[in-house]
Design an enzyme around this catalytic site. Structure first.
Site, short mmCIF file in Angstrom:
data_model
loop_
_atom_site.label_atom_id
_atom_site.label_comp_id
_atom_site.label_asym_id
_atom_site.label_seq_id
_atom_site.Cartn_x
_atom_site.Cartn_y
_atom_site.Cartn_z
N ASP A 1 1.05 -1.34 -0.06
CA ASP A 1 0.09 -0.35 -0.06
C ASP A 1 1.21 1.34 -0.09
O ASP A 1 1.96 1.16 0.94
CB ASP A 1 -1.05 -0.14 0.74
N ASP B 1 2.85 5.01 -5.28
CA ASP B 1 2.03 6.21 -5.36
C ASP B 1 3.00 7.01 -6.21
O ASP B 1 3.72 8.19 -4.78
CB ASP B 1 2.02 6.70 -3.52
N ILE C 1 -9.67 -0.30 2.49
CA ILE C 1 -10.71 0.50 4.36
C ILE C 1 -9.65 -0.50 5.46
O ILE C 1 -9.12 -1.26 5.74
CB ILE C 1 -11.63 -0.78 4.95
O1 G3H Z 1 -3.45 4.65 3.60
C1 G3H Z 1 -2.45 4.80 4.33
C2 G3H Z 1 -3.08 3.06 4.88
O2 G3H Z 1 -4.33 3.71 6.36
C3 G3H Z 1 -2.30 3.08 6.08
O3 G3H Z 1 -1.38 3.26 6.99
O4 G3H Z 1 0.93 4.20 7.04
O5 G3H Z 1 0.51 4.28 9.26
O6 G3H Z 1 0.76 2.21 8.27
P1 G3H Z 1 -0.16 3.73 7.66
P1 13P Z 2 -9.07 4.84 5.61
O1 13P Z 2 -7.88 5.82 6.17
O2 13P Z 2 -10.33 5.67 5.31
O3 13P Z 2 -9.52 3.68 5.95
O4 13P Z 2 -8.17 4.38 3.85
C1 13P Z 2 -7.44 3.57 3.74
C2 13P Z 2 -6.45 3.73 3.01
O5 13P Z 2 -6.95 4.31 2.15
C3 13P Z 2 -5.13 2.30 2.89
O6 13P Z 2 -4.35 2.57 2.07
ZN ZN Z 3 -4.57 4.65 1.12
#
Ligand code: G3H
Ligand code: 13P
Ligand code: ZN
Length: 330
Positions: free
Chosen positions: A93, A115, A276
């Protein structure tokens, strides 16, 4: 080099095609610990939903990248033990560099996001193209992003949305070769997506945020018909969790998310992956706070992480069945 295929994982190509054709979206749930992973897998097996296990760079640092990869491999076996084989994708992600994406590809991820949305357009294209070229050699799928979400995205904070420009999507998709495209149409990361001032009250007195920009989504779909679209920042911030958290000593003021009906509507379009994370964090925190407040003598982590896992599972089942429509599609 460890190929995701040896781990029993799949890339997202086939899943997205079926999701776009079938008018539903695949859940992309973030995880960084065992209870979250157990909840995701058991909820998706029970509802027969395909799933994307999503790992952020923060999660990699927190949990250790090697452990996370073995956990994903374990998830495939765990699903089988639970009695139903579901397709499982392991996805990076918000990858922010070519090196990070490569590292993930070489350690068993079946899908990565690069990204470059904060970069100037041409730099975003060049970086994304570079990742795609390497990823596709290994049959790994790539998600790119155009447009910037308001709110916090890892270490980057944007004050306002920069909505995706529909006129750019054909060029971006053709020149990068991405397999899916994350867009900005009014969602944002975290539990504080809208302020009460930005919302209006409906007839039941519930604060309703401004609707997502479905007009932009439709324009994008016209330009790249059937191309897989991804929505980040899609937590709904269920008020029951915010209430429990605040009742038991928390302080989450003004937490307003994306209404579920809007996500249902998006899932019926070319939006085929919905991210999510925050809702899971809220469910876990609510359950843990409740145990701490009502059973102060408990000190066995299983006694508070167990209920948290149960609550998470309920949440994920609800998402696949009632929001994304992915239940029964595995
Ligand atoms: O988009 C971000 C996700 O919610 C991941 O969050 O970078 O705090 O693990 P994080
Ligand atoms: P939320 O913070 O709305 O759960 O989004 C998560 C997300 O986009 C992870 O890449
Ligand atoms: Zn995201």
């Amino acid at each position: 080099m460890v190929s995701y295929k040896e781990l029993g994982l799949v890339n997202s190509k086939e899943l997205f095609k079926k999701a776009v054709d079938g008018g539903y979206a695949i859940p992309a749930f973030n995880f960084n610990n065992m209870e979250q992973l157990q909840a995701i897998v058991s909820a998706c097996v029970e509802t027969k939903s395909p799933v994307i296990l999503q790992v952020s760079s923060g999660a990699r640092k927190y949990a250790n990248q090697t452990l996370l990869r073995y956990m994903a491999q374990g998830a495939v076996q765990y699903a089988k033990e639970l009695g139903y084989e579901i397709p499982i994708v392991l996805h990076l992600d918000h990858g922010d560099s070519f090196e990070l994406c490569n590292d993930c590809i070489e350690s068993g991820f079946s899908s990565v996001m690069i990204d470059g949305s904060h970069l100037p357009y041409e730099e975003n294209i060049a970086l994304t193209r570079k990742v795609v070229e390497y990823a596709h050699q290994h049959d790994v799928t790539v998600e790119g992003e155009l447009g910037v979400l308001a709110g916090i995205e890892d270490d980057v904070q944007a004050e306002h949305h920069t909505y995706t420009e529909p006129d750019e999507v054909v060029d971006f998709v053709n020149r990068t070769g991405v397999d899916s495209l994350a867009i900005s149409i009014g969602t944002s990361h975290g539990a504080f997506k809208f302020t009460p001032e930005q919302c209006t009250r409906n007839e039941d007195g519930v604060l309703v945020p401004p609707p997502l920009r479905f007009d932009i989504l439709e324009e994008i779909e016209k330009r790249i018909p059937g191309f897989p679209i991804v929505l980040h920042g899609s937590s709904s911030v269920p008020s029951q969790y915010v209430e429990i958290i605040n009742k038991y000593g928390g302080k989450l003021n003004d937490s307003i998310g994306i209404p579920e009906e809007q996500l249902r509507r998006a899932a019926k379009s070319a939006v085929c992956k919905i991210n999510i994370d925050s809702d899971g964090r809220l469910a876990m925190t609510a359950a843990v706070r409740e145990v701490f407040a009502t059973k102060p003598a408990e000190f066995d982590p299983r006694k508070y992480l167990g209920p948290a896992r149960e609550e998470l599972k309920k949440l994920y089942m609800h998402k696949t069945e009632n929001v994304l429509g992915s239940a029964g599609r595995a």
